[in-house]
Design an enzyme around this catalytic site. Structure first.
Site, short mmCIF file in Angstrom:
data_model
loop_
_atom_site.label_atom_id
_atom_site.label_comp_id
_atom_site.label_asym_id
_atom_site.label_seq_id
_atom_site.Cartn_x
_atom_site.Cartn_y
_atom_site.Cartn_z
N LYS A 50 80.79 59.36 10.71
CA LYS A 50 82.14 58.59 10.20
C LYS A 50 81.84 58.15 8.71
O LYS A 50 82.83 57.72 8.17
CB LYS A 50 82.27 57.56 11.03
CG LYS A 50 82.89 58.11 12.41
CD LYS A 50 84.22 58.19 12.21
CE LYS A 50 85.14 58.44 13.59
NZ LYS A 50 86.56 58.58 13.49
N SER A 304 77.60 64.42 16.84
CA SER A 304 78.23 63.53 15.85
C SER A 304 78.10 62.13 15.78
O SER A 304 78.33 61.23 14.71
CB SER A 304 79.92 63.58 16.36
OG SER A 304 79.82 63.06 17.49
#
Length: 503
Positions: A50, A304
């Protein structure tokens, strides 16, 4: 397309983010006869991809926008990316996070200098509150996924993958929440390597993108699951939907048990512990191989994020074996008579390992036991249930029963008005087939098992709690038999916890 490619290739992410490694899962690849690689976005300074999109967006704001500070809504990882980027650029950051956000993510945002407001039970509710606060403060809103520069920042993951893996590549498995990561990656991959499949992975209880693609338009979920909090999004973005609709090949849905097994697979391959949302890619990859039976392929899964609450690991470990289709749970009714338990274990369990056994005397005619057994495939569950029925044992397969897995297994037991002269023992059983049968042989006689609790812990020895109905004059013989058995044990008959809850 030229615009988004240009935005990806000219992204400013590397002012804050790093190029992460692409690691081979050697043992897993050999086991599954496919080449499996892991893109390690858990290596970023905020332990998540992110940071890429957040920094790229903020770094491209005007001086006036930067001066007003930035605000966002996030379940955690985007929040850390915004806080990290704001700190690096020396501007103010305010983050609205759902109250269900793991503490590790909240504390990380504060550590990076971000201010936090906890509001709502999921991202969507937090995002609604951000609109109000942004209007009041004039701060610049940084969308976690539905923004061209955010999408471009996330798309740099695909650029790295194609450079790091220039040879054969059959499919990339990507976690999906609002769609920022997969839309940026899919647009890049399909433009340069259209033969590579782009496969998204979502939890069954947070499948907004899958439902939207099926409906042909963005849809809003009534509710979302919170186990994989990083992708708990009720509605995907307009831009992300359009890109996914054009470039994503398919979306796989996975359940919580499968997701836990994906976390374990990543740990075994890298010795890193990823958060639930971070394991979606690997989980989807494993499911794809399992369902298609493919071999000789090259697959990449995106790790992720790794912002895992340590306290959640207990739950993950508990559900992993079912997710790997290595454990089945059953409720079985057996006669309440001497030898029935031994017959059940010896003739029906056989060489299978017992992973869990819960029982408390409640009826002198029949006994209801909660038992877990090791299996090698889901088909073996069906076979075992059939064998039980043919042997005259009423049974129910509870492997997919959420109530049983989450609550009932821990509630079997309690006090029993039928128990007389009970002695309670805590044992260390060797984790080998037949350990229970050897115990039953050693304690043979008129002693009735009135309580039994065991759960596989993953060590060399299993911890077992057993209650035995034993007449006073039989005590000496019982202790002699236990000594002969050789299992380490502790008598707990006088334990206050036993007095309060079981006796």
């Amino acid at each position: 397309m030229r615009k988004i490619l240009r935005q990806i290739l000219t992204s400013r992410v590397y002012e804050a983010a790093i190029e992460t490694s692409l690691d081979d899962a050697i043992a897993l690849s050999a086991k599954l006869n496919n080449t499996i690689r892991l893109k390690r976005e858990d290596q970023q300074p905020v332990f998540s991809f992110k940071l890429r999109g957040a920094y790229n967006k903020i770094a491209n704001l005007s001086k006036e926008e930067l001066a007003r500070g930035v605000i966002t809504a996030s379940a955690g990882n985007h929040a850390q990316g915004v806080a990290f980027a704001a700190n690096k650029l020396k501007i103010d950051a305010l983050i609205v996070m759902p109250v269900t956000t793991p503490a590790i993510k909240v504390e990380a945002v504060k550590r990076f200098g971000g201010r936090v407001i906890l509001h709502g039970n999921n991202y969507s509710e937090a995002a609604d509150h951000v609109k109000i606060v942004a209007k009041e403060t004039g701060m610049t809103f940084i969308h976690p996924f539905d923004d061209e520069l955010v999408i471009a920042g996330q798309g740099t993951v695909a650029d790295e993958i194609l450079r790091q893996n220039p040879g054969r590549l059959d499919a990339v498995f990507i976690p999906v929440g609002g769609g920022g990561l997969i839309s940026g990656m899919a647009a890049y991959i399909k433009t340069l390597r259209p033969e590579v499949k782009v496969i998204g992975v979502e939890p069954v209880d947070s499948d907004a993108m899958a439902r939207s693609l099926e409906a042909g338009k963005p849809v809003t979920l009534e509710s979302v699951g919170i186990f994989a909090d990083g992708v708990a999004v009720k509605e995907v973005g307009k831009r992300t939907f359009e890109l996914c609709d054009e470039f994503v090949d398919e979306i796989l849905r996975i359940n919580t048990d499968e997701l836990c097994s994906g976390i374990k697979a990543i740990y075994q391959a890298t010795r890193s512990i990823v958060e639930p949302a971070g394991a979606l890619g690997m989980t989807g990859l494993l499911k794809y191989i399992r369902e298609t039976g493919c071999t000789g392929k090259t697959f990449i899964a995106i790790n992720s994020g790794a912002n895992m609450n340590f306290e959640r690991l207990r739950y993950v470990a508990e559900r992993t074996m079912i997710g790997e289709q290595q454990e089945a749970l059953f409720a079985v009714t057996i006669p309440e008579q001497p030898g029935s338990l031994k017959r059940f274990c010896h003739e029906l369990i056989g060489e299978r390992n017992i992973t869990e056994f819960n029982y408390r005397l409640s009826d002198r005619g029949k006994a209801h036991i909660f038992v877990g057994i090791s299996i090698s495939s889901s088909d073996e569950r069906i076979t075992f249930s059939r064998d039980l029925s043919e042997a005259g044992y009423a049974n129910s397969d509870l492997t997919d029963n959420e109530l049983a897995k989450t609550h009932i297994r821990y509630m079997v037991g309690g006090r029993s008005n039928l128990v007389k002269n009970e002695k309670l023992f805590r044992f260390w059983f060797p984790e080998t087939p037949g350990a229970l049968v050897r115990f039953l042989d050693a304690t043979r006689g008129h002693r009735n098992i009135s309580l039994f609790h065991y759960r596989l812990q993953g060590g060399d020895f299993g911890r077992v709690l057993i209650g035995l109905e034993c007449e006073q004059e039989d005590n000496r013989d019982l202790y002699a038999r236990l000594a002969e058995l050789g299992y380490t044990y502790f008598e707990e008959t006088d334990n206050p916890a036993y007095e309060l809850f079981l006796k």
